[in-house]
Design a protein around this motif. Sequence first.
Motif, PDB file in Angstrom:
ATOM      1  N   ILE A 178     -10.998   1.349 -13.093  1.00 20.18           N
ATOM      2  CA  ILE A 178     -11.688   2.619 -12.869  1.00 20.18           C
ATOM      3  C   ILE A 178     -11.378   3.141 -11.470  1.00 20.18           C
ATOM      4  O   ILE A 178     -11.287   4.339 -11.247  1.00 20.18           O
ATOM      5  CB  ILE A 178     -13.214   2.436 -13.063  1.00 20.18           C
ATOM      6  N   ILE A 179     -11.209   2.222 -10.513  1.00 19.79           N
ATOM      7  CA  ILE A 179     -10.912   2.579  -9.134  1.00 19.79           C
ATOM      8  C   ILE A 179      -9.545   2.013  -8.756  1.00 19.79           C
ATOM      9  O   ILE A 179      -9.173   0.914  -9.179  1.00 19.79           O
ATOM     10  CB  ILE A 179     -11.990   2.020  -8.183  1.00 19.79           C
ATOM     11  N   ASP A 180      -8.791   2.751  -7.965  1.00 14.27           N
ATOM     12  CA  ASP A 180      -7.468   2.330  -7.510  1.00 14.27           C
ATOM     13  C   ASP A 180      -7.629   1.250  -6.438  1.00 14.27           C
ATOM     14  O   ASP A 180      -8.041   1.538  -5.308  1.00 14.27           O
ATOM     15  CB  ASP A 180      -6.718   3.537  -6.953  1.00 14.27           C
ATOM     16  N   LEU A 181      -7.316   0.022  -6.789  1.00 20.39           N
ATOM     17  CA  LEU A 181      -7.490  -1.107  -5.875  1.00 20.39           C
ATOM     18  C   LEU A 181      -6.650  -0.939  -4.616  1.00 20.39           C
ATOM     19  O   LEU A 181      -7.133  -1.165  -3.498  1.00 20.39           O
ATOM     20  CB  LEU A 181      -7.114  -2.411  -6.579  1.00 20.39           C
ATOM     21  N   ASN A 182      -5.396  -0.535  -4.772  1.00 24.02           N
ATOM     22  CA  ASN A 182      -4.513  -0.399  -3.613  1.00 24.02           C
ATOM     23  C   ASN A 182      -5.060   0.604  -2.605  1.00 24.02           C
ATOM     24  O   ASN A 182      -5.053   0.367  -1.396  1.00 24.02           O
ATOM     25  CB  ASN A 182      -3.113   0.026  -4.064  1.00 24.02           C
ATOM     26  N   GLU A 183      -5.539   1.740  -3.116  1.00 25.93           N
ATOM     27  CA  GLU A 183      -6.072   2.769  -2.232  1.00 25.93           C
ATOM     28  C   GLU A 183      -7.348   2.291  -1.554  1.00 25.93           C
ATOM     29  O   GLU A 183      -7.552   2.535  -0.360  1.00 25.93           O
ATOM     30  CB  GLU A 183      -6.335   4.055  -3.011  1.00 25.93           C
ATOM     31  N   GLU A 184      -8.219   1.600  -2.288  1.00 27.16           N
ATOM     32  CA  GLU A 184      -9.461   1.101  -1.700  1.00 27.16           C
ATOM     33  C   GLU A 184      -9.190   0.118  -0.568  1.00 27.16           C
ATOM     34  O   GLU A 184      -9.869   0.123   0.457  1.00 27.16           O
ATOM     35  CB  GLU A 184     -10.330   0.436  -2.776  1.00 27.16           C
ATOM     36  N   ILE A 185      -8.196  -0.717  -0.746  1.00 27.47           N
ATOM     37  CA  ILE A 185      -7.865  -1.692   0.297  1.00 27.47           C
ATOM     38  C   ILE A 185      -7.308  -0.985   1.531  1.00 27.47           C
ATOM     39  O   ILE A 185      -7.636  -1.346   2.670  1.00 27.47           O
ATOM     40  CB  ILE A 185      -6.867  -2.740  -0.236  1.00 27.47           C
ATOM     41  N   ARG A 186      -6.487   0.027   1.328  1.00 21.85           N
ATOM     42  CA  ARG A 186      -5.955   0.779   2.468  1.00 21.85           C
ATOM     43  C   ARG A 186      -7.079   1.481   3.226  1.00 21.85           C
ATOM     44  O   ARG A 186      -7.108   1.483   4.466  1.00 21.85           O
ATOM     45  CB  ARG A 186      -4.905   1.797   1.987  1.00 21.85           C
ATOM     46  N   VAL A 187      -8.013   2.070   2.488  1.00 18.86           N
ATOM     47  CA  VAL A 187      -9.156   2.719   3.120  1.00 18.86           C
ATOM     48  C   VAL A 187      -9.987   1.706   3.887  1.00 18.86           C
ATOM     49  O   VAL A 187     -10.423   1.953   5.023  1.00 18.86           O
ATOM     50  CB  VAL A 187     -10.027   3.434   2.061  1.00 18.86           C
ATOM     51  N   PHE A 188     -10.201   0.542   3.288  1.00 18.15           N
ATOM     52  CA  PHE A 188     -10.997  -0.499   3.936  1.00 18.15           C
ATOM     53  C   PHE A 188     -10.334  -0.982   5.224  1.00 18.15           C
ATOM     54  O   PHE A 188     -11.003  -1.179   6.243  1.00 18.15           O
ATOM     55  CB  PHE A 188     -11.184  -1.674   2.975  1.00 18.15           C
ATOM     56  N   ALA A 189      -9.018  -1.189   5.181  1.00 15.16           N
ATOM     57  CA  ALA A 189      -8.299  -1.650   6.376  1.00 15.16           C
ATOM     58  C   ALA A 189      -8.457  -0.655   7.518  1.00 15.16           C
ATOM     59  O   ALA A 189      -8.631  -1.049   8.681  1.00 15.16           O
ATOM     60  CB  ALA A 189      -6.824  -1.872   6.049  1.00 15.16           C
ATOM     61  N   ARG A 190      -8.423   0.638   7.190  1.00 17.80           N
ATOM     62  CA  ARG A 190      -8.632   1.659   8.227  1.00 17.80           C
ATOM     63  C   ARG A 190     -10.064   1.600   8.750  1.00 17.80           C
ATOM     64  O   ARG A 190     -10.297   1.748   9.959  1.00 17.80           O
ATOM     65  CB  ARG A 190      -8.328   3.053   7.659  1.00 17.80           C
ATOM     66  N   GLU A 191     -11.023   1.396   7.853  1.00 14.98           N
ATOM     67  CA  GLU A 191     -12.427   1.314   8.268  1.00 14.98           C
ATOM     68  C   GLU A 191     -12.632   0.170   9.262  1.00 14.98           C
ATOM     69  O   GLU A 191     -13.296   0.336  10.286  1.00 14.98           O
ATOM     70  CB  GLU A 191     -13.324   1.087   7.052  1.00 14.98           C
ATOM     71  N   VAL A 192     -12.068  -0.986   8.952  1.00 10.14           N
ATOM     72  CA  VAL A 192     -12.219  -2.148   9.834  1.00 10.14           C
ATOM     73  C   VAL A 192     -11.700  -1.821  11.224  1.00 10.14           C
ATOM     74  O   VAL A 192     -12.365  -2.084  12.234  1.00 10.14           O
ATOM     75  CB  VAL A 192     -11.484  -3.379   9.248  1.00 10.14           C
ATOM     76  N   ASP A 193     -10.515  -1.234  11.294  1.00  4.87           N
ATOM     77  CA  ASP A 193      -9.925  -0.927  12.607  1.00  4.87           C
ATOM     78  C   ASP A 193     -10.712   0.157  13.338  1.00  4.87           C
ATOM     79  O   ASP A 193     -10.863   0.113  14.567  1.00  4.87           O
ATOM     80  CB  ASP A 193      -8.466  -0.502  12.431  1.00  4.87           C
ATOM     81  N   GLU A 194     -11.228   1.143  12.599  1.00  5.84           N
ATOM     82  CA  GLU A 194     -12.028   2.195  13.233  1.00  5.84           C
ATOM     83  C   GLU A 194     -13.327   1.626  13.799  1.00  5.84           C
ATOM     84  O   GLU A 194     -13.740   1.985  14.913  1.00  5.84           O
ATOM     85  CB  GLU A 194     -12.336   3.291  12.206  1.00  5.84           C
ATOM     86  N   VAL A 195     -13.965   0.754  13.043  1.00  5.76           N
ATOM     87  CA  VAL A 195     -15.211   0.132  13.513  1.00  5.76           C
ATOM     88  C   VAL A 195     -14.942  -0.730  14.742  1.00  5.76           C
ATOM     89  O   VAL A 195     -15.684  -0.683  15.733  1.00  5.76           O
ATOM     90  CB  VAL A 195     -15.850  -0.703  12.388  1.00  5.76           C
TER      91      VAL A 195
END
Length: 224
Positions: A178-195
């Motif tokens: 239902i959700i694009d796993l690859n895109e979610e992981i890329r978004v998450f990686a950016r979130e970690v670095d931004e935080v």
Amino acid sequence: MSSAIFENSDIKARDRFEILHHELRNRICLLDYAPGMRLSETELAEEFGVSRTPLRRVLARLEDGGLVHSVHGVGTFVTDVNIEELAQTYQLRMELAELVGKLSPKRPDAALSVRLSDLSQRAKALVQNPEPRAFAQINMDFFLARLELSDNAPLREISERLYIQTTRIWLKSFFASIIDLNEEIRVFAREVDEVIAAIELGDLQAAALIQRAHISMSYSRMKR
């Protein structure tokens, strides 16, 4: 995890309870125990080398957290969840995420800084080799690390409880495509670095707002 960890006589009863609760909670959150599965007290007691009394206390705590439900005379079963049932939970999680940067915020110590750096590296590695369960684990690890940026114990407890209630939804969404796993992981990686960048600047409120925004966007993608 095996029962060997409980063979150490120096482990206090309270610590044993927390270890067992953490292990069973993770198995449910990571879908090792599927919704509807019956948990055998006999098998669990044997696996962990404990009596049924402390095991039943752990199962009662899991039930209080909405992860299992007990049917008298039948057994204990893993619950199921869906996004419609937890819409208000997500809304509250967004508000609490922001409060982590406001209520008794604290700078990370050296150990937490190392953990956050390690999480960033794990996230980047996962971008190259996406895997749903590994993503669910690192997401959980990052959330728990973020909670350590507040000294407000009630806030941490409530935030963790609500997070645990929702974590299975999007993992199920990955398995159902239902959700694009690859895109979610890329978004998450950016979130970690931004935080991490906000934390390094000493702006814990900004770090909290970043996480709030990502919770909101994640929820919107799941609803879509």
